[in-house]
Design a protein around this motif. Sequence first.
Motif, PDB file in Angstrom:
ATOM      1  N   ALA A 162       5.800   3.415   1.408  1.00 26.20           N
ATOM      2  CA  ALA A 162       5.106   2.656   2.453  1.00 26.20           C
ATOM      3  C   ALA A 162       3.745   2.225   1.926  1.00 26.20           C
ATOM      4  O   ALA A 162       3.083   2.969   1.189  1.00 26.20           O
ATOM      5  CB  ALA A 162       4.940   3.501   3.708  1.00 26.20           C
ATOM      6  N   PHE A 163       3.367   1.017   2.299  1.00 28.00           N
ATOM      7  CA  PHE A 163       2.103   0.436   1.845  1.00 28.00           C
ATOM      8  C   PHE A 163       1.454  -0.330   2.988  1.00 28.00           C
ATOM      9  O   PHE A 163       2.115  -0.731   3.945  1.00 28.00           O
ATOM     10  CB  PHE A 163       2.352  -0.572   0.700  1.00 28.00           C
ATOM     11  N   CYS A 172      -0.296 -16.396   1.773  1.00 26.48           N
ATOM     12  CA  CYS A 172      -1.562 -17.138   1.718  1.00 26.48           C
ATOM     13  C   CYS A 172      -1.884 -17.703   0.334  1.00 26.48           C
ATOM     14  O   CYS A 172      -2.180 -18.882   0.198  1.00 26.48           O
ATOM     15  CB  CYS A 172      -2.709 -16.249   2.190  1.00 26.48           C
ATOM     16  N   HIS A 173      -1.835 -16.856  -0.682  1.00 29.72           N
ATOM     17  CA  HIS A 173      -2.182 -17.304  -2.035  1.00 29.72           C
ATOM     18  C   HIS A 173      -1.155 -16.854  -3.059  1.00 29.72           C
ATOM     19  O   HIS A 173      -1.416 -16.824  -4.247  1.00 29.72           O
ATOM     20  CB  HIS A 173      -3.590 -16.819  -2.407  1.00 29.72           C
ATOM     21  N   TYR A 174      -0.004 -16.434  -2.560  1.00 25.87           N
ATOM     22  CA  TYR A 174       1.189 -16.135  -3.371  1.00 25.87           C
ATOM     23  C   TYR A 174       1.058 -14.916  -4.285  1.00 25.87           C
ATOM     24  O   TYR A 174       1.715 -14.846  -5.311  1.00 25.87           O
ATOM     25  CB  TYR A 174       1.628 -17.376  -4.161  1.00 25.87           C
ATOM     26  N   SER A 175       0.275 -13.942  -3.893  1.00 23.88           N
ATOM     27  CA  SER A 175       0.258 -12.676  -4.638  1.00 23.88           C
ATOM     28  C   SER A 175       1.596 -11.983  -4.424  1.00 23.88           C
ATOM     29  O   SER A 175       2.228 -12.130  -3.380  1.00 23.88           O
ATOM     30  CB  SER A 175      -0.873 -11.768  -4.157  1.00 23.88           C
ATOM     31  N   LYS A 176       2.000 -11.220  -5.442  1.00 22.23           N
ATOM     32  CA  LYS A 176       3.244 -10.455  -5.374  1.00 22.23           C
ATOM     33  C   LYS A 176       2.955  -9.026  -5.823  1.00 22.23           C
ATOM     34  O   LYS A 176       2.212  -8.813  -6.778  1.00 22.23           O
ATOM     35  CB  LYS A 176       4.308 -11.074  -6.282  1.00 22.23           C
ATOM     36  N   ASP A 227       5.784   0.585  -6.407  1.00 27.76           N
ATOM     37  CA  ASP A 227       4.482   1.257  -6.369  1.00 27.76           C
ATOM     38  C   ASP A 227       3.350   0.419  -5.784  1.00 27.76           C
ATOM     39  O   ASP A 227       2.198   0.854  -5.776  1.00 27.76           O
ATOM     40  CB  ASP A 227       4.102   1.748  -7.760  1.00 27.76           C
ATOM     41  N   GLY A 228       3.637  -0.786  -5.317  1.00 22.90           N
ATOM     42  CA  GLY A 228       2.605  -1.637  -4.728  1.00 22.90           C
ATOM     43  C   GLY A 228       1.697  -2.304  -5.738  1.00 22.90           C
ATOM     44  O   GLY A 228       0.743  -2.981  -5.346  1.00 22.90           O
ATOM     45  N   SER A 229       1.977  -2.136  -7.031  1.00 25.84           N
ATOM     46  CA  SER A 229       1.114  -2.733  -8.051  1.00 25.84           C
ATOM     47  C   SER A 229       1.228  -4.260  -8.046  1.00 25.84           C
ATOM     48  O   SER A 229       2.235  -4.821  -7.624  1.00 25.84           O
ATOM     49  CB  SER A 229       1.468  -2.192  -9.442  1.00 25.84           C
ATOM     50  N   PRO A 248      -6.494  -8.573  -6.575  1.00 27.35           N
ATOM     51  CA  PRO A 248      -7.186  -7.806  -7.610  1.00 27.35           C
ATOM     52  C   PRO A 248      -6.721  -6.360  -7.762  1.00 27.35           C
ATOM     53  O   PRO A 248      -7.020  -5.721  -8.763  1.00 27.35           O
ATOM     54  CB  PRO A 248      -8.645  -7.839  -7.147  1.00 27.35           C
ATOM     55  N   SER A 249      -6.007  -5.836  -6.765  1.00 23.24           N
ATOM     56  CA  SER A 249      -5.628  -4.430  -6.809  1.00 23.24           C
ATOM     57  C   SER A 249      -4.324  -4.205  -6.044  1.00 23.24           C
ATOM     58  O   SER A 249      -3.904  -5.050  -5.262  1.00 23.24           O
ATOM     59  CB  SER A 249      -6.751  -3.560  -6.229  1.00 23.24           C
ATOM     60  N   PRO A 250      -3.692  -3.046  -6.279  1.00 27.10           N
ATOM     61  CA  PRO A 250      -2.418  -2.754  -5.608  1.00 27.10           C
ATOM     62  C   PRO A 250      -2.572  -2.612  -4.097  1.00 27.10           C
ATOM     63  O   PRO A 250      -3.672  -2.397  -3.587  1.00 27.10           O
ATOM     64  CB  PRO A 250      -1.982  -1.413  -6.206  1.00 27.10           C
ATOM     65  N   LEU A 251      -1.444  -2.696  -3.408  1.00 26.53           N
ATOM     66  CA  LEU A 251      -1.444  -2.403  -1.973  1.00 26.53           C
ATOM     67  C   LEU A 251      -1.707  -0.913  -1.793  1.00 26.53           C
ATOM     68  O   LEU A 251      -1.115  -0.091  -2.508  1.00 26.53           O
ATOM     69  CB  LEU A 251      -0.087  -2.741  -1.353  1.00 26.53           C
ATOM     70  N   PRO A 252      -2.569  -0.515  -0.863  1.00 28.46           N
ATOM     71  CA  PRO A 252      -2.787   0.907  -0.617  1.00 28.46           C
ATOM     72  C   PRO A 252      -1.492   1.584  -0.155  1.00 28.46           C
ATOM     73  O   PRO A 252      -0.782   1.049   0.696  1.00 28.46           O
ATOM     74  CB  PRO A 252      -3.837   0.925   0.496  1.00 28.46           C
ATOM     75  N   ALA A 253      -1.194   2.727  -0.736  1.00 29.25           N
ATOM     76  CA  ALA A 253       0.025   3.471  -0.402  1.00 29.25           C
ATOM     77  C   ALA A 253      -0.227   4.395   0.777  1.00 29.25           C
ATOM     78  O   ALA A 253      -1.315   4.938   0.950  1.00 29.25           O
ATOM     79  CB  ALA A 253       0.484   4.283  -1.602  1.00 29.25           C
ATOM     80  N   TYR A 254       0.809   4.565   1.599  1.00 31.09           N
ATOM     81  CA  TYR A 254       0.783   5.474   2.730  1.00 31.09           C
ATOM     82  C   TYR A 254       1.887   6.513   2.555  1.00 31.09           C
ATOM     83  O   TYR A 254       2.839   6.305   1.813  1.00 31.09           O
ATOM     84  CB  TYR A 254       1.027   4.730   4.043  1.00 31.09           C
ATOM     85  N   ARG A 255       1.786   7.581   3.290  1.00 30.32           N
ATOM     86  CA  ARG A 255       2.821   8.625   3.288  1.00 30.32           C
ATOM     87  C   ARG A 255       3.925   8.200   4.254  1.00 30.32           C
ATOM     88  O   ARG A 255       3.647   7.800   5.386  1.00 30.32           O
ATOM     89  CB  ARG A 255       2.208   9.942   3.740  1.00 30.32           C
TER      90      ARG A 255
END
Length: 144
Positions: free
Chosen positions: A83-84, A107-111, A116-118, A125-132
């Motif tokens: 989950a992220f 919005c700007h086509y980030s993937k 792992d959300g990377s 600029p950075s990965p999606l924050p991970a959740y439990r």
Amino acid sequence: MTDTTPAPSRRTLLCCGAALAAGGAAVAVTGCGSSTSSDSGSGGAAAAPVTVGAVADVPVGGGKVYREAKIVVTQPTAGEYKAFSAKCTHAGCVVDEVKDGTVNCPCHYSKFAVADGSVKDGPAPSPLPAYRVTVKDGAFEVTK
């Protein structure tokens, strides 16, 4: 006497311009700060888990965006759930789909990688924050 205070960035000016006009620098500093921490906050007790949807809704190798909760749940391999945050780390847009192994921002086509959300493709600029994430009674419970 020379002023050695650095000039504000374009982002600060855009973010804080209205606050400066409305009430001065003290308002702008508190209203426009940025944070690099996750949405979980700091110093307090962990947030209560939120139930977002059924396990059956998340295919192997894919995922599902729970827009209202701003959470995306993925299943990189059978029985492995992640989950992220569904907020893109570039401009804060909510991602809108999980397709071909990536979580995609409209919005700007980030993937972002489902595993792992990377960041797989910018401008994020950075990965999606991970959740439990846990499974309870066939549904996902996510703790931010």
